[in-house]
Motif scaffolding. Structure first.
Motif, PDB file in Angstrom:
ATOM      1  N   GLU A 244       0.826  -1.214   0.000  1.00  0.00           N
ATOM      2  CA  GLU A 244       0.000   0.000   0.000  1.00  0.00           C
ATOM      3  C   GLU A 244       0.858   1.260   0.000  1.00  0.00           C
ATOM      4  N   ASN A 245       2.153   1.084  -0.292  1.00  0.00           N
ATOM      5  CA  ASN A 245       3.096   2.196  -0.373  1.00  0.00           C
ATOM      6  C   ASN A 245       3.270   2.904   0.965  1.00  0.00           C
ATOM      7  N   GLN A 246       3.185   2.140   2.053  1.00  0.00           N
ATOM      8  CA  GLN A 246       3.381   2.660   3.405  1.00  0.00           C
ATOM      9  C   GLN A 246       4.695   2.091   3.945  1.00  0.00           C
ATOM     10  N   PHE A 247       5.619   2.987   4.312  1.00  0.00           N
ATOM     11  CA  PHE A 247       6.944   2.559   4.743  1.00  0.00           C
ATOM     12  C   PHE A 247       7.371   3.319   5.994  1.00  0.00           C
ATOM     13  N   SER A 248       8.404   2.812   6.632  1.00  0.00           N
ATOM     14  CA  SER A 248       8.907   3.412   7.868  1.00  0.00           C
ATOM     15  C   SER A 248       9.423   4.831   7.628  1.00  0.00           C
ATOM     16  N   LEU A 249       9.594   5.559   8.728  1.00  0.00           N
ATOM     17  CA  LEU A 249      10.110   6.927   8.646  1.00  0.00           C
ATOM     18  C   LEU A 249      11.495   6.974   8.003  1.00  0.00           C
ATOM     19  N   PRO A 250      12.434   6.046   8.324  1.00  0.00           N
ATOM     20  CA  PRO A 250      13.737   6.069   7.644  1.00  0.00           C
ATOM     21  C   PRO A 250      13.619   5.932   6.124  1.00  0.00           C
ATOM     22  N   VAL A 251      12.711   5.075   5.636  1.00  0.00           N
ATOM     23  CA  VAL A 251      12.535   4.937   4.185  1.00  0.00           C
ATOM     24  C   VAL A 251      12.010   6.239   3.603  1.00  0.00           C
ATOM     25  N   ASN A 252      11.031   6.843   4.268  1.00  0.00           N
ATOM     26  CA  ASN A 252      10.482   8.113   3.782  1.00  0.00           C
ATOM     27  C   ASN A 252      11.533   9.219   3.746  1.00  0.00           C
ATOM     28  N   SER A 253      12.510   9.139   4.656  1.00  0.00           N
ATOM     29  CA  SER A 253      13.542  10.180   4.707  1.00  0.00           C
ATOM     30  C   SER A 253      14.428  10.177   3.459  1.00  0.00           C
ATOM     31  N   LEU A 254      14.419   9.085   2.695  1.00  0.00           N
ATOM     32  CA  LEU A 254      15.265   8.991   1.503  1.00  0.00           C
ATOM     33  C   LEU A 254      14.790   9.896   0.372  1.00  0.00           C
ATOM     34  N   CYS A 255      13.622  10.483   0.522  1.00  0.00           N
ATOM     35  CA  CYS A 255      13.112  11.392  -0.509  1.00  0.00           C
ATOM     36  C   CYS A 255      13.829  12.736  -0.493  1.00  0.00           C
ATOM     37  N   ARG A 256      14.636  12.979   0.532  1.00  0.00           N
ATOM     38  CA  ARG A 256      15.444  14.204   0.582  1.00  0.00           C
ATOM     39  C   ARG A 256      16.919  13.818   0.628  1.00  0.00           C
ATOM     40  N   PRO A 257      17.802  14.704   0.184  1.00  0.00           N
ATOM     41  CA  PRO A 257      19.231  14.374   0.152  1.00  0.00           C
ATOM     42  C   PRO A 257      19.790  14.068   1.536  1.00  0.00           C
ATOM     43  N   LEU A 258      20.475  12.938   1.674  1.00  0.00           N
ATOM     44  CA  LEU A 258      21.104  12.540   2.926  1.00  0.00           C
ATOM     45  C   LEU A 258      22.506  12.032   2.643  1.00  0.00           C
ATOM     46  N   THR A 259      23.376  12.171   3.615  1.00  0.00           N
ATOM     47  CA  THR A 259      24.718  11.606   3.474  1.00  0.00           C
ATOM     48  C   THR A 259      24.643  10.102   3.742  1.00  0.00           C
ATOM     49  N   PRO A 260      25.640   9.342   3.274  1.00  0.00           N
ATOM     50  CA  PRO A 260      25.670   7.906   3.585  1.00  0.00           C
ATOM     51  C   PRO A 260      25.636   7.641   5.083  1.00  0.00           C
ATOM     52  N   GLU A 261      26.305   8.487   5.850  1.00  0.00           N
ATOM     53  CA  GLU A 261      26.327   8.304   7.303  1.00  0.00           C
ATOM     54  C   GLU A 261      24.930   8.492   7.907  1.00  0.00           C
ATOM     55  N   GLU A 262      24.194   9.488   7.416  1.00  0.00           N
ATOM     56  CA  GLU A 262      22.837   9.727   7.911  1.00  0.00           C
ATOM     57  C   GLU A 262      21.921   8.558   7.555  1.00  0.00           C
ATOM     58  N   ILE A 263      22.063   8.056   6.345  1.00  0.00           N
ATOM     59  CA  ILE A 263      21.251   6.915   5.908  1.00  0.00           C
ATOM     60  C   ILE A 263      21.532   5.701   6.778  1.00  0.00           C
ATOM     61  N   LEU A 264      22.796   5.395   6.957  1.00  0.00           N
ATOM     62  CA  LEU A 264      23.167   4.208   7.724  1.00  0.00           C
ATOM     63  C   LEU A 264      22.709   4.320   9.174  1.00  0.00           C
ATOM     64  N   SER A 265      22.859   5.489   9.763  1.00  0.00           N
ATOM     65  CA  SER A 265      22.473   5.694  11.157  1.00  0.00           C
ATOM     66  C   SER A 265      20.991   5.412  11.367  1.00  0.00           C
ATOM     67  N   SER A 266      20.146   5.909  10.477  1.00  0.00           N
ATOM     68  CA  SER A 266      18.703   5.724  10.651  1.00  0.00           C
ATOM     69  C   SER A 266      18.277   4.289  10.370  1.00  0.00           C
ATOM     70  N   PHE A 267      18.893   3.637   9.400  1.00  0.00           N
ATOM     71  CA  PHE A 267      18.475   2.280   9.047  1.00  0.00           C
ATOM     72  C   PHE A 267      19.046   1.229   9.987  1.00  0.00           C
ATOM     73  N   GLU A 268      20.188   1.486  10.592  1.00  0.00           N
ATOM     74  CA  GLU A 268      20.742   0.507  11.523  1.00  0.00           C
ATOM     75  C   GLU A 268      19.953   0.456  12.835  1.00  0.00           C
TER      76      GLU A 268
END
Length: 289
Positions: A244-268
């Motif tokens: 239904e195209n419903q995902f966690s907050l970390p997945v939704n955050s990928l719609c804006r520019p993030l550094t690799p470190e920011e991505i890894l921190s939220s998903f880990e």
């Protein structure tokens, strides 16, 4: 005792207001899963990552343990909250949880990304995965060479399915490609098998890449929907959200520019390797379809 739910999604709110009674599905250190036999909502400790089915409380993990809630306990839903029974042994009163003043989040994934943003995201995820040591599917997407002998039987099987799917996509045999990838459903151990986390990521990545109408996407979605009973209940709930195209907050955050470190921190923060398994699925979609 009355407790306040601090955060939840509009998706969870839609489920909650239609429930009347249910039971406690399962209990973990930071999570109490509630069900009416069809849908699941997760009462979680403060600081837990927000998913579409989360009800984030202000309780610590220790506070939740002190509630003495057990699987099978009855749950009474009130439209904007619910009540769990108190412990007879501890002489606790009933526990009332209200969502009346909770912060609500729309976790429906936006997108698609434009081509520049998509390429940038794929690069950032690839770099993020090179930093992680969670194991799981990240071993299959690492830039470092991983010997076959170093892979578990689960990862060995997963790699074969993914590689075969890649070949079928190159031939544009999208039905067989989707069927092959759907065999990852239920593959793995734990609260949410790695194969399911990867497939959730694949569905997110396909949306971010603007491929909702692609033949592969349509085949894969229908195959996953038909096989939800092949995996465990919690994992099936997350896959249902993804459909239904419903995902966690970390997945939704990928719609804006993030550094690799920011991505890894939220998903880990999502489970042992669940977050990075999901990232692998997103990366696969961005690169292969």
């Amino acid at each position: 005792m009355e407790y306040q739910i601090r955060q939840f999604s509009l998706y969870a709110e839609g489920i909650l207001k239609h429930l009347t009674s249910g039971t406690v599905h399962s209990v973990y250190r930071r999570t109490i899963n509630l069900t009416d036999g069809k849908q699941i909502l997760s009462l979680q400790a403060e600081g837990s990552p927000l998913s579409p089915i989360s009800l984030i409380s202000g309780l610590s993990a220790e506070d939740m343990d002190a509630l003495h809630i057990r699987s099978g306990d009855p749950v009474h839903f009130t439209g904007d909250g619910f009540t769990l029974p108190g412990s007879f042994e501890a002489r606790d009163a009933a526990h009332h949880f209200t969502c009346a003043n909770a912060r609500r989040y729309d976790l429906k994934l936006s997108g698609p990304l434009d081509n520049t943003a998509r390429l940038s995201l794929a690069s950032a995820i690839r770099t993020a995965l090179s930093y992680t040591s969670t194991g799981g599917f990240a071993l299959l997407f690492s830039e470092k060479e991983t010997e076959t002998d170093d892979l578990s039987l689960i990862l060995f099987a997963a790699r074969n399915y993914i590689l075969h799917c890649n070949e079928l996509c190159l031939r544009r045999d999208y039905r067989e490609a989707a069927l092959t990838l759907s065999r990852l459903l239920g593959l793995g151990t734990g609260l949410t098998p790695s194969g399911d986390d990867f497939l959730c990521g694949v569905l997110a990545g396909l949306h971010l890449a603007g491929k909702d109408g692609h033949s592969f996407t349509q085949f894969l979605r229908s195959m996953i929907a038909a096989r939800l009973s092949d995996t465990i209940d919690i994992s099936a709930a997350f896959l249902s959200c993804a459909l239904e195209n419903q995902f966690s907050l970390p997945v939704n955050s990928l719609c804006r520019p993030l550094t690799p470190e920011e991505i890894l921190s939220s998903f880990e923060e999502i489970g042992h390797s669940s977050g990075t398994d999901t990232l692998c699925g997103i990366l696969w979609s961005l690169r292969h379809i």
